[in-house]
Design an enzyme around this catalytic site. Sequence first.
Site, PDB file in Angstrom:
ATOM      1  N   ILE A 153       4.266  -6.044  14.737  1.00 16.71           N
ATOM      2  CA  ILE A 153       4.815  -5.604  13.454  1.00 16.71           C
ATOM      3  C   ILE A 153       6.079  -4.781  13.680  1.00 16.71           C
ATOM      4  CG2 ILE A 153       4.381  -4.250  11.374  1.00 16.71           C
ATOM      5  CD1 ILE A 153       1.389  -4.953  11.722  1.00 16.71           C
ATOM      6  N   ILE A 228       3.440   2.793   7.816  1.00 16.79           N
ATOM      7  CA  ILE A 228       2.684   1.578   7.486  1.00 16.79           C
ATOM      8  C   ILE A 228       1.605   1.337   8.544  1.00 16.79           C
ATOM      9  CG2 ILE A 228       4.470   0.465   6.103  1.00 16.79           C
ATOM     10  CD1 ILE A 228       5.327  -1.090   8.608  1.00 16.79           C
ATOM     11  N   ALA A 229       1.208   2.407   9.234  1.00 20.28           N
ATOM     12  CA  ALA A 229       0.199   2.307  10.283  1.00 20.28           C
ATOM     13  C   ALA A 229      -1.171   2.692   9.727  1.00 20.28           C
ATOM     14  CB  ALA A 229       0.595   3.184  11.468  1.00 20.28           C
ATOM     15  N   ARG A 230      -1.583   3.911   9.962  1.00 22.62           N
ATOM     16  CA  ARG A 230      -2.801   4.495   9.406  1.00 22.62           C
ATOM     17  C   ARG A 230      -2.495   5.945   9.053  1.00 22.62           C
ATOM     18  NH1 ARG A 230      -4.874   0.097   8.775  1.00 22.62           N
ATOM     19  NH2 ARG A 230      -6.879  -0.622   9.592  1.00 22.62           N
ATOM     20  N   GLU A 259      -8.173   7.716   2.443  1.00 29.99           N
ATOM     21  CA  GLU A 259      -7.861   6.855   1.302  1.00 29.99           C
ATOM     22  C   GLU A 259      -9.127   6.123   0.838  1.00 29.99           C
ATOM     23  OE1 GLU A 259      -6.122   2.912   3.498  1.00 29.99           O
ATOM     24  OE2 GLU A 259      -4.777   4.637   3.431  1.00 29.99           O
ATOM     25  N   HIS A 277      -2.028   1.262   0.083  1.00 24.78           N
ATOM     26  CA  HIS A 277      -2.351   0.462   1.280  1.00 24.78           C
ATOM     27  C   HIS A 277      -2.197  -1.031   0.987  1.00 24.78           C
ATOM     28  CE1 HIS A 277      -4.840   0.519   5.248  1.00 24.78           C
ATOM     29  NE2 HIS A 277      -3.909  -0.432   5.269  1.00 24.78           N
TER      30      HIS A 277
END
Length: 311
Positions: A153, A228-230, A259, A277
Site C-alpha cells: 500500500i 490509513i493504517a490502524r 473504533e 475506516h
Amino acid sequence: MKPDLLLVEPMMEFIEERLDANYTVHRLYDESQKETLEAALPKIRAVATGGGTGISNEWIDKMPSLGVIAVNGVGTDRIDLAHARSRNIDVATTLGVLTDDVADLGIALMLGVLRQIASGDAYMRAGKWGKEAFPLGTSPKGKRLGILGLGQIGKAVGRRAEVFGMDVRFWNRSPITDTSWKSCASPVELAEDSDILCVIVAATAQTQNIVNADVLKALGPKGVLINIARGSVVDEDALLAALNDGTIAGAGLDVFVNEPNIRPEFYSAPNTLLLPHQGSATMETRIAMGELVLSNLEAHFAGKKPPTTVN
C-alpha cells in the site's frame, strides 16, 4: 457432511450464501445461535473473520479441530499469529486485493486536508459564499511525502503521489531495495524531512504509538498527518494536543483507537478530516476480498496451503 465454520462478523450477502452452501456456518454475532455454538465448537474447522475484529486466543483454544483462519482484510493485529502457528493453524488474509483502494483513500484524505474539502462543503452549506472569504488551500505539487511503512500500500501511495508532482521518501522496519525513493533512518527523521506524513505501517506491539509527540513535533506546524493504517500506531493524546496547539497543521484520519467509539475530541479538532475506516470500502474491493476468503477456505479443505497465508 459439510465442514463446520465459525463466522465472526457479517460479510456481503452473496458471500454468506456461498459460505452456507459449502459449510455449516455458526455465526458468533447471532445471539440466537449462542447455545448451539457452544456445542459445535469441538467440530469447527475454520474461522472467517474481519481484519479489525480478528479472533482471540481464548476462542481459538475452544476449537481443537481448527485448521484455518480466513481474514477478510489485511490486518492481523487482532490475531496472535505465533499462537495460531503453534496450533498448526494457517492464518490467511486478503493481501493485495485492497491495495489500490486504500492507497486511493490515502491520497483523497491528503487532498481533502490540503484543499480544505470538508470545510469548503460546510462553508457552502452555510450560505457563506459571497459573504465571507474562504481561505486558500495548499497544493501538493513540490511537497515532500513521507511514507511510514513501505509495503504494497505504501508503494501504491508513493506512485500516486509522484503523479501530483510530490517528492517521496520513506521509513520501513526492514530494508527496502527495490525503490529509488529516499530512505530515512527513523520515523522522526522521516517526519523532519516531510511536509505530509502518511502512516501505513502494520499494527504490532512494536509499532504501537510509533507516531508519538516527537514525530509530530518533527513534522512541524505546516505538516499534515494521514493515517490509513490502524489507530494504535498513533499516540492519540499526542495527536490531539498537536492539532489543538498548532504543533502540526492538520490531519486526515481513517482509523482510530477503539473504533467505532472514537474520542469525541476529534470532532472539534481543527483542520481534521475524519472517515469511518473506509480504506477498502468499495463494492468492487469488498467483493474481491470476499472471493479471496472463499478461495483460502477452499484451498484449505482441498488439502492445500491457502494462497495468502501470512503465518
